[in-house]
Design a protein around this motif. Structure first.
Motif, PDB file in Angstrom:
ATOM      1  N   THR A   1       0.838  -1.205   0.000  1.00 56.62           N
ATOM      2  CA  THR A   1       0.000   0.000   0.000  1.00 56.62           C
ATOM      3  C   THR A   1       0.869   1.250   0.000  1.00 56.62           C
ATOM      4  O   THR A   1       0.611   2.210  -0.732  1.00 56.62           O
ATOM      5  CB  THR A   1      -0.917   0.015   1.243  1.00 56.62           C
ATOM      6  N   THR A   2       1.917   1.229   0.804  1.00 54.75           N
ATOM      7  CA  THR A   2       2.819   2.384   0.875  1.00 54.75           C
ATOM      8  C   THR A   2       3.472   2.604  -0.489  1.00 54.75           C
ATOM      9  O   THR A   2       3.515   3.725  -0.996  1.00 54.75           O
ATOM     10  CB  THR A   2       3.913   2.141   1.947  1.00 54.75           C
TER      11      THR A   2
ATOM     12  N   LYS B   1      -4.986   1.943   8.511  1.00 54.99           N
ATOM     13  CA  LYS B   1      -5.371   0.616   8.054  1.00 54.99           C
ATOM     14  C   LYS B   1      -5.888  -0.261   9.183  1.00 54.99           C
ATOM     15  O   LYS B   1      -6.758  -1.085   8.973  1.00 54.99           O
ATOM     16  CB  LYS B   1      -4.185  -0.053   7.372  1.00 54.99           C
TER      17      LYS B   1
ATOM     18  N   HIS C   1      -4.310  -9.309   3.134  1.00 58.29           N
ATOM     19  CA  HIS C   1      -4.927  -9.213   4.463  1.00 58.29           C
ATOM     20  C   HIS C   1      -6.249  -9.973   4.506  1.00 58.29           C
ATOM     21  O   HIS C   1      -6.372 -11.040   3.949  1.00 58.29           O
ATOM     22  CB  HIS C   1      -5.120  -7.733   4.866  1.00 58.29           C
TER      23      HIS C   1
END
Ligand code: G4P
Length: 526
Positions: A22-23, A45, A87
């Motif tokens: 995500t980063t 998150k 996730h």
């Protein structure tokens, strides 16, 4: 048209949860100019429920991020970055997305090395022979020695690695990267919180000002490693990169932005424009086939009350897509008009009027589309099927209220036909419902939610003790298989009557394989 095709780059980022996908996504947006300031997307998150990683990006930034594809320009190129949900939202969709891309960036946490989820996602990409660029992330934290990380790529993944750059120290002392191709050092400065691009200066490795930044020992070690890499002598063979045999490796830190731009530029150097796709009649080569064709790789039923409908996502393989044009669902031999084509921005949708090879279109339709369907102006065209991937969680679903038996059966049959979960029959277990298999628990959650929401049926799951499934590639005598699997698991069949084995553990699977090398087992099947 040729120009539009050549400038498309369709990719996904694969990684183990928390490696920094995500980063990095956000930082790619920063460097492409799609956003001006990177925010603390990942910080929020932890508060998230089942929404995809990207929904968070979207809410925070107010930019055009869909939960399926993110499109941005960089130089003259157009990137389509597809989300690979990890996730809690990991599911079979995550694997299917990889059938729709032409290349991947594999993110590895430099402190942890190669982790389990990365291996699984990598194997799918390897089978598809697509370019895999490796980004070794989090060099700003204490990391494993870079040589060890390169060794892991070779030993664990069997991938020949070609480090394009090399880290100059790590952790607190991480200073920058040595670009091996241009033989220059990039020294970065940290920007507070990594919200802006990291300023950098370029030096020669022999510059006095650079040498003075570190002790003699550290400097000597660095130059020795660089010489060692040159001696290993892997050729930067473009063809081998292009079919995924050699991976160009980039080091960096997504949080501090070190090395992100080098990765983005590198992706342009080593990735492919939209690649040909196989059909029964031969390959469809985007540049040679003006006729429109696409295939469906994801179907999402929107659980948002604002848009309670089904969105079908297709990857354009050839030709130009025009909204409202009449096309065929070639499996059904049915003409459909794709009027409601969108890109999805959270709760809002924006109409797409045209799309080119490499692009993803999402559309709302009443026609019964299935995963793997071909959409084309050519009624006779059918792309090769999207494989099914071995599930890892198995459960029987039970209807809580027997008076609703009919609705339960109807709902279950309908939702199974939508490929939300896979179904199996276990030998010697005579159940009136099939065994359900999924890759992530979200698939079961969606199934139960929709049974309740759309059919008014409350259900419960009885989870089974198996965690690994393999298909038997060529038929083997049932009795023989049963005797061989013994206490390691059970035998059964899939929805297409193909033989399968359910194992209780990886250990059981390994011992079975060692004891029965003549039985070929596979983890994906067409
Ligand atoms: P994912 O999508 O692959 O699951 O990973 P994500 O980007 O959410 O990153 C997971 C955690 O790793 C986050 O920390 C994030 O800040 C951190 N991270 C990502 N890239 C880097 C990096 O280059 N260096 C360092 N040091 N950390 C990195 P978190 O604790 O979950 O949140 P936060 O509060 O620290 O942001």
């Amino acid at each position: 048209m040729i120009n539009e095709i050549k400038r498309r780059r369709t990719l996904a980022i694969i990684s183990h949860p928390d490696a920094g996908k995500t980063t990095l996504t956000e930082k790619l947006l920063l460097y492409s100019g799609a956003i001006e300031i990177a925010g603390s997307v990942v910080a929020k998150k932890h508060q998230r429920d089942t929404s995809s990683d990207w929904m968070e990006l979207e809410k925070k930034r107010g930019i055009s991020v869909s939960s399926t594809v993110l499109q941005f320009d960089y130089n003259e190129f157009k990137f389509n970055l597809l989300d690979t949900p990890g996730h809690r939202d990991f599911s079979e969709d995550t694997y299917r997305v990889l059938t729709a891309v032409d290349g991947v960036i594999m993110v590895i946490d430099a402190a942890k090395g190669i982790e389990s989820q990365t291996i699984k996602l990598f194997n799918i990409c390897k089978n598809r022979k697509i370019p895999i660029l490796t980004f070794i992330n989090k060099l700003d934290r204490p990391a494993k020695p870079p040589i060890e990380l390169i060794d892991q790529l070779e030993e664990i993944l069997g991938l020949t690695a070609f480090p394009i750059n090399w880290p100059i120290e790590s952790g607190e002392s991480f200073k920058g990267l040595f670009d091996r191709l241009n033989k220059e050092v990039h020294l970065f400065q940290r920007s507070p919180g990594g919200v802006f691009k990291a300023p950098f200066t370029v030096h020669s490795i022999t510059d006095k000002s650079f040498r003075e930044l570190m002790s003699d020992d550290v400097y000597n070690n660095l130059t020795e490693e660089i010489q060692l890499l040159d001696h290993i002598g892997v050729d930067l063979d473009y063809n081998k990169i292009s079919n995924g045999e050699i991976s160009p490796v980039y080091f960096g830190s997504a949080v501090t932005n070190f090395g992100v731009e080098l990765l983005l530029k590198g992706f342009l150097d080593y990735s492919n424009p939209p690649i040909p796709r196989k059909t029964a009649q031969g390959e469809i080569v985007p540049l040679d086939n003006p006729e429109f064709s696409a295939f469906v790789f994801k179907i999402q039923t929107n659980m948002n009350p604002m848009h309670r409908d089904r969105m079908v996502f297709a990857r354009v393989c050839a030709g130009k897509f025009r909204r409202n044009a009449k096309v065929f669902n070639t499996r059904l031999k049915k003409e459909v008009r794709l009027a409601f084509t969108h890109s999805v921005f959270g709760n809002e949708r924006e109409t797409i009027n045209e799309a080119y090879p490499g692009d993803i279109i999402g559309f709302v339709t009443n026609t019964e589309f299935k995963i793997g369907d071909t959409i084309s102006t050519n009624e006779g065209l059918a792309f090769e099927r999207i494989p099914r991937f071995a599930p890892e969680i198995f459960a029987y679903i039970k209807n809580r209220d027997t008076s609703k038996h009919k609705s339960f059966r109807k709902g279950l049959d309908h939702l199974i036909a939508e490929d939300i979960v896979q179904t199996f029959q276990v030998d010697a277990q005579f159940m009136n419902v099939p065994l359900l298999g999924a890759l992530g628990s979200l698939q079961f959650e969606v199934l139960q939610y929709r049974l309740s929401d759309e059919y008014g049926v409350e259900t419960e799951l009885e989870v089974m003790p198996w965690s690994l499934l393999r298909w038997v590639e060529s038929p083997v005598d049932d009795e023989f298989l049963r005797s061989k699997i013994s206490y390691h698991g059970v035998t059964g069949t899939d929805a297409f009557k193909k033989q399968v084995l359910f194992f209780k553990s990886n250990w059981g699977f390994k011992s079975f394989k060692e004891a029965n090398p003549e039985i070929s087992l596979v983890d994906t099947i067409d």
